[in-house]
Scaffold this active site. Sequence first.
Site, PDB file in Angstrom:
ATOM      1  CE  LYS A   1      -0.668   0.309   4.995  1.00  0.00           C
ATOM      2  NZ  LYS A   1      -1.603   0.365   6.089  1.00  0.00           N
TER       3      LYS A   1
ATOM      4  CE  LYS B   1      21.340   1.852  11.420  1.00  0.00           C
ATOM      5  NZ  LYS B   1      20.090   1.385  12.041  1.00  0.00           N
TER       6      LYS B   1
ATOM      7  N   GLY C   1      16.164   3.070  23.932  1.00  0.00           N
ATOM      8  CA  GLY C   1      16.421   1.801  23.237  1.00  0.00           C
ATOM      9  C   GLY C   1      17.341   2.076  22.056  1.00  0.00           C
ATOM     10  CE1 TYR C   2      17.126  -0.376  15.862  1.00  0.00           C
ATOM     11  CE2 TYR C   2      15.758  -1.553  17.427  1.00  0.00           C
ATOM     12  CZ  TYR C   2      16.019  -1.142  16.134  1.00  0.00           C
ATOM     13  OH  TYR C   2      15.166  -1.487  15.115  1.00  0.00           O
TER      14      TYR C   2
ATOM     15  CD  GLU D   1      14.833   3.809  28.979  1.00  0.00           C
ATOM     16  OE1 GLU D   1      14.807   3.874  27.745  1.00  0.00           O
ATOM     17  OE2 GLU D   1      13.989   3.214  29.670  1.00  0.00           O
TER      18      GLU D   1
ATOM     19  CG  HIS E   1      48.974  -8.347  11.407  1.00  0.00           C
ATOM     20  ND1 HIS E   1      48.468  -7.933  12.625  1.00  0.00           N
ATOM     21  CD2 HIS E   1      50.108  -7.615  11.193  1.00  0.00           C
ATOM     22  CE1 HIS E   1      49.274  -7.012  13.137  1.00  0.00           C
ATOM     23  NE2 HIS E   1      50.272  -6.799  12.293  1.00  0.00           N
TER      24      HIS E   1
HETATM   25  P1  FAD Z   1       7.997  -3.509   7.146  1.00  0.00           P
HETATM   26  O1  FAD Z   1       9.370  -3.211   6.715  1.00  0.00           O
HETATM   27  O2  FAD Z   1       7.361  -2.598   8.132  1.00  0.00           O
HETATM   28  O3  FAD Z   1       7.106  -3.577   5.858  1.00  0.00           O
HETATM   29  C1  FAD Z   1       5.723  -3.766   5.927  1.00  0.00           C
HETATM   30  C2  FAD Z   1       5.095  -3.228   4.646  1.00  0.00           C
HETATM   31  O4  FAD Z   1       3.742  -3.674   4.587  1.00  0.00           O
HETATM   32  C3  FAD Z   1       5.052  -1.718   4.582  1.00  0.00           C
HETATM   33  O5  FAD Z   1       5.646  -1.265   3.388  1.00  0.00           O
HETATM   34  C4  FAD Z   1       3.552  -1.383   4.608  1.00  0.00           C
HETATM   35  O6  FAD Z   1       3.222  -0.249   3.809  1.00  0.00           O
HETATM   36  C5  FAD Z   1       2.942  -2.651   4.038  1.00  0.00           C
HETATM   37  N1  FAD Z   1       1.557  -2.904   4.453  1.00  0.00           N
HETATM   38  C6  FAD Z   1       1.070  -2.889   5.720  1.00  0.00           C
HETATM   39  N2  FAD Z   1      -0.245  -3.220   5.709  1.00  0.00           N
HETATM   40  C7  FAD Z   1      -0.586  -3.443   4.424  1.00  0.00           C
HETATM   41  C8  FAD Z   1      -1.792  -3.797   3.765  1.00  0.00           C
HETATM   42  N3  FAD Z   1      -2.921  -4.002   4.435  1.00  0.00           N
HETATM   43  N4  FAD Z   1      -1.778  -3.935   2.412  1.00  0.00           N
HETATM   44  C9  FAD Z   1      -0.645  -3.725   1.697  1.00  0.00           C
HETATM   45  N5  FAD Z   1       0.524  -3.368   2.270  1.00  0.00           N
HETATM   46  C10 FAD Z   1       0.556  -3.244   3.616  1.00  0.00           C
HETATM   47  N6  FAD Z   1      16.293  -3.557  11.653  1.00  0.00           N
HETATM   48  C11 FAD Z   1      17.519  -4.066  11.415  1.00  0.00           C
HETATM   49  O7  FAD Z   1      17.642  -5.271  11.204  1.00  0.00           O
HETATM   50  N7  FAD Z   1      18.640  -3.267  11.400  1.00  0.00           N
HETATM   51  C12 FAD Z   1      18.558  -1.931  11.631  1.00  0.00           C
HETATM   52  O8  FAD Z   1      19.582  -1.239  11.608  1.00  0.00           O
HETATM   53  C13 FAD Z   1      17.289  -1.365  11.879  1.00  0.00           C
HETATM   54  N8  FAD Z   1      17.156  -0.046  12.107  1.00  0.00           N
HETATM   55  C14 FAD Z   1      15.917   0.482  12.305  1.00  0.00           C
HETATM   56  C15 FAD Z   1      15.799   1.847  12.546  1.00  0.00           C
HETATM   57  C16 FAD Z   1      14.559   2.420  12.756  1.00  0.00           C
HETATM   58  C17 FAD Z   1      14.447   3.897  13.005  1.00  0.00           C
HETATM   59  C18 FAD Z   1      13.390   1.589  12.712  1.00  0.00           C
HETATM   60  C19 FAD Z   1      12.012   2.176  12.911  1.00  0.00           C
HETATM   61  C20 FAD Z   1      13.485   0.234  12.486  1.00  0.00           C
HETATM   62  C21 FAD Z   1      14.749  -0.328  12.274  1.00  0.00           C
HETATM   63  N9  FAD Z   1      14.904  -1.709  12.066  1.00  0.00           N
HETATM   64  C22 FAD Z   1      16.149  -2.224  11.875  1.00  0.00           C
HETATM   65  C23 FAD Z   1      13.742  -2.615  12.095  1.00  0.00           C
HETATM   66  C24 FAD Z   1      13.290  -2.976  10.668  1.00  0.00           C
HETATM   67  O9  FAD Z   1      12.992  -1.804   9.964  1.00  0.00           O
HETATM   68  C25 FAD Z   1      12.074  -3.891  10.728  1.00  0.00           C
HETATM   69  O10 FAD Z   1      12.350  -4.984  11.565  1.00  0.00           O
HETATM   70  C26 FAD Z   1      11.711  -4.399   9.338  1.00  0.00           C
HETATM   71  O11 FAD Z   1      11.409  -3.340   8.471  1.00  0.00           O
HETATM   72  C27 FAD Z   1      10.505  -5.348   9.419  1.00  0.00           C
HETATM   73  O12 FAD Z   1      10.219  -5.819   8.140  1.00  0.00           O
HETATM   74  P2  FAD Z   1       8.750  -6.301   7.742  1.00  0.00           P
HETATM   75  O13 FAD Z   1       8.868  -6.805   6.341  1.00  0.00           O
HETATM   76  O14 FAD Z   1       8.208  -7.178   8.785  1.00  0.00           O
HETATM   77  O15 FAD Z   1       7.841  -4.983   7.769  1.00  0.00           O
END
Ligand code: FAD
Length: 467
Positions: free
Chosen positions: A34, A50, A180-181, A201, A438
Amino acid sequence: MVEFDIAVIGGGPGGYTAAIRAAQQGACVCLIEKGKIGGTCLHRGCIPTKAFFSTARLLDMVRDGAVHGVHADGLRFDIEAAIQRKNKVVGKLESGVEKLLAENKVEIFRGAATLEGTNRIRIHQGSVTGHIQARNIILAPGSKPITLQAFPVDGKNILTSEEFLAMDAFPESLVIIGGGYIGCELAGIAAVFGTKVVLVEKMPELLALSDPQAVKEVERQLVAKGVDIRKGAEVALQGRDAGKLQLRLSGQEDILETDMVLCALGRRPNTENLGLEEIGVKLENGAIGVDSHMRTSVPNIFAIGDVTNKIQLAHVASYQAEIAVKNALGGTAEADYRVIPSTIFTFPEIGQVGLTERQCHESGRDFQTGWFPFQASGKALCDGKERGMVKLFADTRDGTIMGASAHGEEAATLISELAVAMQTGTTVSQLAEVVHSHPTLPEMIKEAADDALGRAVHKVPRKVRKN
Ligand code: FAD
């Protein structure tokens, strides 16, 4: 109507990996998104943070360059250029993923998906509605930021990381709620970019799940960058005046005045408007409940990624995607979370895999600790990055590695070698036998393994410590 073998809902690192993996195996696949392909990770998470971290690290190094004889008098930092660069990186990766989906013949539908049956999905975008049929469905709708009622997000003065990472300028002052991170990464970046940061925190420590020595070093470096850290304090919005917010912290006298508040309180599974309950997909503690096969309570529907709330990281979402695809195509794969590396891009970086030192103690198993400090590494000294440590914990009985942590320059990369060692069952003695080039930072991993065996060459001898 075409019936897809697999329909994936959500195009983040979970969803697009599932779609590509399934298509590689000859399945007829579609992906419904979406928003933008790439999800939170690419647009509002991992990648923008990053990209900013990389800029902040460079700026930090240049400012500290005098020790190398590099004097940056008259140094000018162009924040607009840094933001544009971040956007360019995101855009390039987004078109890369879109191209991969197209090359793998994944059909993409733009719009929001709702389940209308165990094989039927409604897709709606604006006034246009369509339907598709699929034999299997993989749910990957991700998560959304947790917010506080007392701090209503307005996208201007009160933000979550989603709005923060989309800003076209950084504020002069910023209060970050949550250590948190996400809070700690953004505190370091914003401080290096010149923002006056207060990090609040409510728990007694930042980064509660990380190695305490790493956390201590992160705190030290945040403070050195001018971050005002307030731990063990709850925050309340006291008032607003001329575009500024006034905040009061519990148990503290002073009123904080700030341009902006960033709520970095974690994320919750995105389970709304998917039609889950209507077709019998059960929730557990607000997340979509899955078994170790990533199967939900409906047998042909799988869920992966942040929405399962197992471990909210991009590479975990991609890992779960592989498991779900195997099972949707008739396999019997099971998810195993024992060797999941996690990395935090603070100053300095933190990397962790397997059990923490505390969890090793709690496990009741006998283990040996091996550690090696950055200050004894030739490469770390050449780089001027002598703060940090590599630590590993090995089972005394069979020498297998139970867990490891690292903090310091490139710790996020260093931890990968330890993840490989754990995944392959490499023992601490075998790891100590691997010849490392090294001078490199990974030599410290060999030294830590040697140290666990009581024989590190570049450390003063000590007795093997049995815990
Ligand atoms: P998402 O990436 O959230 O993707 C879900 C997608 O589904 C979205 O594009 C959304 O639009 C779509 N969607 C939702 N509902 C619907 C629907 N009904 N119909 C169609 N589409 C829909 N993780 C790391 O491993 N390393 C990092 O360095 C890291 N840094 C981060 C920094 C920040 C600030 C944040 C917020 C998160 C970070 N994360 C990091 C976490 C990481 O972004 C998430 O764990 C990851 O994006 C999860 O992937 P996902 O595919 O489950 O969901």
